[in-house]
Write a protein that holds these residues in place. Structure first.
Motif, PDB file in Angstrom:
ATOM      1  N   GLN A 265      28.071   8.882  -4.367  1.00  0.00           N
ATOM      2  CA  GLN A 265      28.809   7.981  -3.510  1.00  0.00           C
ATOM      3  C   GLN A 265      28.093   8.332  -2.154  1.00  0.00           C
ATOM      4  O   GLN A 265      28.259   7.532  -1.160  1.00  0.00           O
ATOM      5  N   ARG A 266      27.918   9.621  -1.863  1.00  0.00           N
ATOM      6  CA  ARG A 266      27.763  10.021  -0.315  1.00  0.00           C
ATOM      7  C   ARG A 266      26.060   9.318  -0.116  1.00  0.00           C
ATOM      8  O   ARG A 266      25.867   8.999   1.044  1.00  0.00           O
ATOM      9  N   HIS A 267      25.369   9.365  -1.244  1.00  0.00           N
ATOM     10  CA  HIS A 267      23.970   8.400  -1.117  1.00  0.00           C
ATOM     11  C   HIS A 267      24.293   7.166  -0.784  1.00  0.00           C
ATOM     12  O   HIS A 267      23.604   6.463   0.149  1.00  0.00           O
ATOM     13  N   CYS A 268      24.982   6.623  -1.551  1.00  0.00           N
ATOM     14  CA  CYS A 268      25.284   5.164  -1.160  1.00  0.00           C
ATOM     15  C   CYS A 268      25.751   4.684   0.116  1.00  0.00           C
ATOM     16  O   CYS A 268      25.573   3.819   0.551  1.00  0.00           O
ATOM     17  N   ALA A 269      26.728   5.683   0.740  1.00  0.00           N
ATOM     18  CA  ALA A 269      27.160   5.316   1.950  1.00  0.00           C
ATOM     19  C   ALA A 269      26.370   5.488   3.196  1.00  0.00           C
ATOM     20  O   ALA A 269      26.274   4.842   4.130  1.00  0.00           O
ATOM     21  N   GLY A 270      25.114   6.219   2.796  1.00  0.00           N
ATOM     22  CA  GLY A 270      23.888   6.185   3.578  1.00  0.00           C
ATOM     23  C   GLY A 270      22.989   5.099   3.570  1.00  0.00           C
ATOM     24  O   GLY A 270      22.138   4.714   4.492  1.00  0.00           O
ATOM     25  N   MET A 271      22.990   4.111   2.264  1.00  0.00           N
ATOM     26  CA  MET A 271      22.145   3.190   2.339  1.00  0.00           C
ATOM     27  C   MET A 271      22.554   1.726   1.856  1.00  0.00           C
ATOM     28  O   MET A 271      21.883   0.764   1.770  1.00  0.00           O
ATOM     29  N   ARG A 272      23.856   1.563   1.617  1.00  0.00           N
ATOM     30  CA  ARG A 272      24.590   0.403   1.437  1.00  0.00           C
ATOM     31  C   ARG A 272      24.244  -0.880   2.328  1.00  0.00           C
ATOM     32  O   ARG A 272      24.322  -2.061   2.133  1.00  0.00           O
ATOM     33  N   GLY A 273      23.963  -0.567   3.471  1.00  0.00           N
ATOM     34  CA  GLY A 273      23.683  -1.556   4.564  1.00  0.00           C
ATOM     35  C   GLY A 273      22.311  -2.183   4.486  1.00  0.00           C
ATOM     36  O   GLY A 273      21.993  -3.092   5.292  1.00  0.00           O
ATOM     37  N   ALA A 274      21.392  -1.771   3.291  1.00  0.00           N
ATOM     38  CA  ALA A 274      20.080  -2.347   3.597  1.00  0.00           C
ATOM     39  C   ALA A 274      20.281  -3.723   2.864  1.00  0.00           C
ATOM     40  O   ALA A 274      21.203  -4.104   2.163  1.00  0.00           O
ATOM     41  N   ALA A 275      19.473  -4.557   3.451  1.00  0.00           N
ATOM     42  CA  ALA A 275      19.259  -5.823   3.218  1.00  0.00           C
ATOM     43  C   ALA A 275      19.042  -5.983   1.569  1.00  0.00           C
ATOM     44  O   ALA A 275      19.704  -6.968   1.033  1.00  0.00           O
ATOM     45  N   THR A 276      18.074  -5.642   1.210  1.00  0.00           N
ATOM     46  CA  THR A 276      17.511  -5.723  -0.153  1.00  0.00           C
ATOM     47  C   THR A 276      17.272  -4.410  -0.741  1.00  0.00           C
ATOM     48  O   THR A 276      16.671  -3.407  -0.177  1.00  0.00           O
ATOM     49  N   ILE A 277      17.982  -4.158  -1.749  1.00  0.00           N
ATOM     50  CA  ILE A 277      17.813  -2.923  -2.604  1.00  0.00           C
ATOM     51  C   ILE A 277      16.998  -3.017  -3.828  1.00  0.00           C
ATOM     52  O   ILE A 277      17.633  -3.841  -4.553  1.00  0.00           O
ATOM     53  N   VAL A 278      16.254  -2.209  -4.115  1.00  0.00           N
ATOM     54  CA  VAL A 278      15.617  -2.022  -5.322  1.00  0.00           C
ATOM     55  C   VAL A 278      15.551  -0.566  -5.944  1.00  0.00           C
ATOM     56  O   VAL A 278      15.378   0.214  -5.076  1.00  0.00           O
ATOM     57  N   ALA A 279      15.875  -0.379  -7.073  1.00  0.00           N
ATOM     58  CA  ALA A 279      16.134   0.909  -7.886  1.00  0.00           C
ATOM     59  C   ALA A 279      15.273   1.039  -9.023  1.00  0.00           C
ATOM     60  O   ALA A 279      15.042   0.158  -9.807  1.00  0.00           O
TER      61      ALA A 279
END
Ligand SMILES: Cc1cc2nc3c(=O)[nH]c(=O)nc-3n(C[C@H](O)[C@H](O)[C@H](O)COP(=O)(O)OP(=O)(O)OC[C@H]3O[C@@H](n4cnc5c(N)ncnc54)[C@H](O)[C@@H]3O)c2cc1C
Ligand SMILES: Nc1ncnc2c1ncn2[C@@H]1O[C@H](COP(=O)(O)O)[C@@H](O)[C@H]1O
Lengths: 328, 261
Positions: A265-279
């Protein structure tokens, strides 16, 4: 048949986005490409392959194709002369600016986030990252459509384009916004994490400090900044200041690539604003996939070297892929 | 320096988007928040005071009664005063109409700089700022990832959305839309929190701005929505499995489609 104005991406238009616009423009009329620079034989051949009937190069000397204002003037001038069936623009940062300005100048409706175009034109818009599809039309002026070209399957349909020079009287205002050289060091190989356009991070799945080099290499290949999850920084695989999460740096890049990051959760809170996400992660149940636009279930140590090689191959020999985009 | 910050109230993320029978966003009664990018725009306005004298910040919103909350938040963050453009005729406005109203408000206030977010957190067309600049006939600098304002000049750093970096400069007055890369807003200072209750919120109608109601709202819209259909959860969009070579090719295709390669 009425013309459909297509704004080329870049100065020559030899980009996939332009070919995608041409593919949908053909449904509405005769595609005419507006270039941000001069016409060159290779570019003309490629645009012809995707159905361009007319090519309008940017007149020189002029403000040049880097300038959004110059492209606005070109589109407005051509729209007034040819009353096209629509104006199609790729929905990037420049494209959205140009679409909005052209809409005001022509007092014409602007539709954004267009993922498909049907006869009419009727636009299919993707809202909230695809959770709704909206069908809409422009009922005043020349329809201006800002198209998310990644949703368009590119299909060739050869034509022989005529290159037409146009005379455009650029008003002084087109020089109001100037591009200046970035101060040295700014656009260096490793941009700052918080303002980087591309961010690649590694997490526990990367496995070791040595393997973390894959993260750095991929970041470098994409001109981005490298970062790490809490685990990666704790274990010293990357510097502490490279931590991406709620208490580290919060990032808003255009592209975020997570390698072996489960997605706490804490990681996602730091990057969920990215326009395009690839994992890329070996665990198909990893929470990071719930945020991803593209998820790859696989081993970082195998996929990333292959990806680096593939990027290098494509850089050496650019191609426009016409394969179908399949989605889950 | 007179700074006008455009702020929009959006449905809070927990609630998400829902549509009214007339296919507009249902804004009635739902909890709303100040759009994240606009919060940062207000904060960037406050930060100007480091380099520029007498910064005076007016927050402007166009929205129904509930949008007043967005203005209260902006005042709490440190804006000096606020204008609420409220008029029944505005419901159903498209981006052209919204920009017409916001540009008229900025012109009436007089400004050296208009600051706004790049994309609202609800409909997020990212067209309004460029439209506002065009209507005001001043330079527009959009999607600023970094902002530097001097007495007479503004400079922004931005990438073109695919990682190509550029620095753009223009003279003031200008319109600048900023991205969330400009940095997290700071927590409001105690004094500004206490003062906020005393600050003035003016309410303007279309009449105040001499705008004909027929030009805005559903009547004046240049775009019409025919249908809204729920699609699928936004993410994940696609999950691929397979051997490393084919997944790497798929990944490279994905990056190329989005112009990152
Ligand atoms: C699902 C959906 C799809 C839509 N599609 C279209 C379309 O294709 N074409 C069209 O013309 N309209 C469309 N609209 C309507 C459009 O969103 C509204 O007209 C809206 O007012 C424009 O704002 P935005 O939030 O999209 O603006 P954006 O351009 O994303 O907003 C950027 C910034 O402008 C400022 N701003 C925007 N609106 C306001 C406001 N009301 N008050 C103060 N500041 C503001 C804020 O600083 C904001 O951060 C759509 C609406 C919805 C709900
Ligand atoms: N009564 C109102 N007064 C002022 N603005 C409004 C009103 N109703 C809606 N709006 C704004 O008009 C735009 C389009 O609104 P809507 O169609 O209601 O989503 C949004 O920016 C709303 O905030």
């Amino acid at each position: 048949m009425r013309q459909v104005l297509v704004l080329a991406e870049g100065t020559t238009g030899t980009r996939r986005a332009t070919c995608a616009l041409l593919t949908v423009a053909r449904r509405l009329g005769a595609p005419a490409v507006v270039l941000g620079g001069p016409a060159d034989p290779a570019g003309t051949a490629l645009l012809g392959r995707f159905g361009a009937k007319t090519i309008y190069p940017m007149p020189a000397p002029g403000p040049g194709g880097q300038s959004a204002a110059a492209r606005v003037e070109m589109l407005v001038e051509l729209a007034r002369r040819t009353s096209p069936a629509a104006i199609l623009i790729a929905s990037g940062r420049d494209g959205l600016e140009i679409a909005g300005r052209v809409g005001v100048r022509l007092d014409s409706g602007v539709l954004s986030d267009v993922v498909d175009v049907l006869d009419g034109p009727v636009a299919v818009q993707s809202v909230r990252g695809g959770s709704y599809l909206v069908r809409s039309r422009v009922v005043r002026g020349v329809p201006v459509l800002a198209v998310r070209t990644e949703h368009i399957t590119v299909v060739p349909d050869p034509a022989t384009p005529a290159v037409r020079q146009v005379r455009v009287a650029f008003p002084a205002g087109v020089y109001a916004v100037r591009t200046v050289r970035p101060r040295t060091g700014r656009t260096s190989a490793s941009p700052e994490l918080s303002t980087a356009a591309v961010v690649v991070t590694g997490g526990r799945g990367v496995g070791s400090r040595a393997a973390f080099d894959l993260v750095n290499r991929l970041a470098e290949a994409l001109g981005g900044a490298a970062g790490g999850s809490h685990t990666a920084t704790e274990l010293g695989w990357c510097p502490r200041k490279a931590l991406v999460d709620q208490v580290g740096t919060i990032v808003h890049p255009s592209l975020y690539l997570a390698l072996g990051v489960s997605g706490s959760q804490r990681h996602c809170a730091g990057m969920r604003g990215a326009a395009t996400i690839v994992a890329i992660d070996s665990d198909p149940a990893a929470p990071i996939f719930r945020l991803s636009d593209l998820g790859v279930v696989g081993d970082v140590h195998q996929v990333v070297p292959e990806l680096l090689a593939e990027i290098e191959r494509r850089r050496a020999q650019p191609v426009i892929s016409t394969r179908t985009v399949t989605e889950a | 320096m007179r700074v006008v910050v455009l702020v929009k109230q959006v449905p809070s993320e927990d609630v998400g988007l829902s549509f009214a029978p007339d296919l507009t966003v249902d804004r009635g009664g739902l909890p709303g928040v100040l759009s994240a990018g606009d919060r940062i725009a207000v904060d960037q306005g406050l930060r100007l005071a480091v380099r520029v004298r007498d910064v005076q910040i007016t927050a402007v919103t166009m929205g129904p009664l509930s949008a007043r909350e967005a203005l209260r938040t902006a005042l709490l963050l440190g804006a000096d005063n606020a204008v609420h453009i409220l008029d029944e005729a505005l419901h159903g406005s498209d981006a052209l109409a919204t920009s017409l109203v916001l540009a008229a408000a900025a012109a009436r206030l007089e400004f050296d700089l208009v600051l706004c977010g790049s994309a609202s957190a609800d409909s997020g067309m990212s067209a309004v700022p460029a439209m506002v600049a065009e209507r005001l006939a001043v330079p527009g600098l959009h999607f600023a990832d970094e902002l530097l304002v001097r007495e007479r000049k503004v400079e922004i750093h931005r990438d073109d959305g695919h990682g190509d970096l550029r620095v753009l400069v223009a003279d003031l007055p200008a319109v600048v839309s900023i991205t969330e890369r400009c940095g997290e807003p700071r927590y409001p200072r105690y004094v500004s929190r206490v003062d906020a209750r005393e600050k003035l919120i003016s309410t303007w109608s279309l009449g105040t701005l001499s705008i004909d109601p027929a030009q805005v709202g559903r009547r004046g819209a240049a775009c019409v929505v025919d249908a809204v259909t729920p699609h699928r959860p936004a993410r994940p969009r696609a999950l691929v499995e397979g051997d490393p070579t084919s997944t790497a090719v798929r990944l490279a295709d994905f990056l190329a489609e989005r112009e990152f390669l």
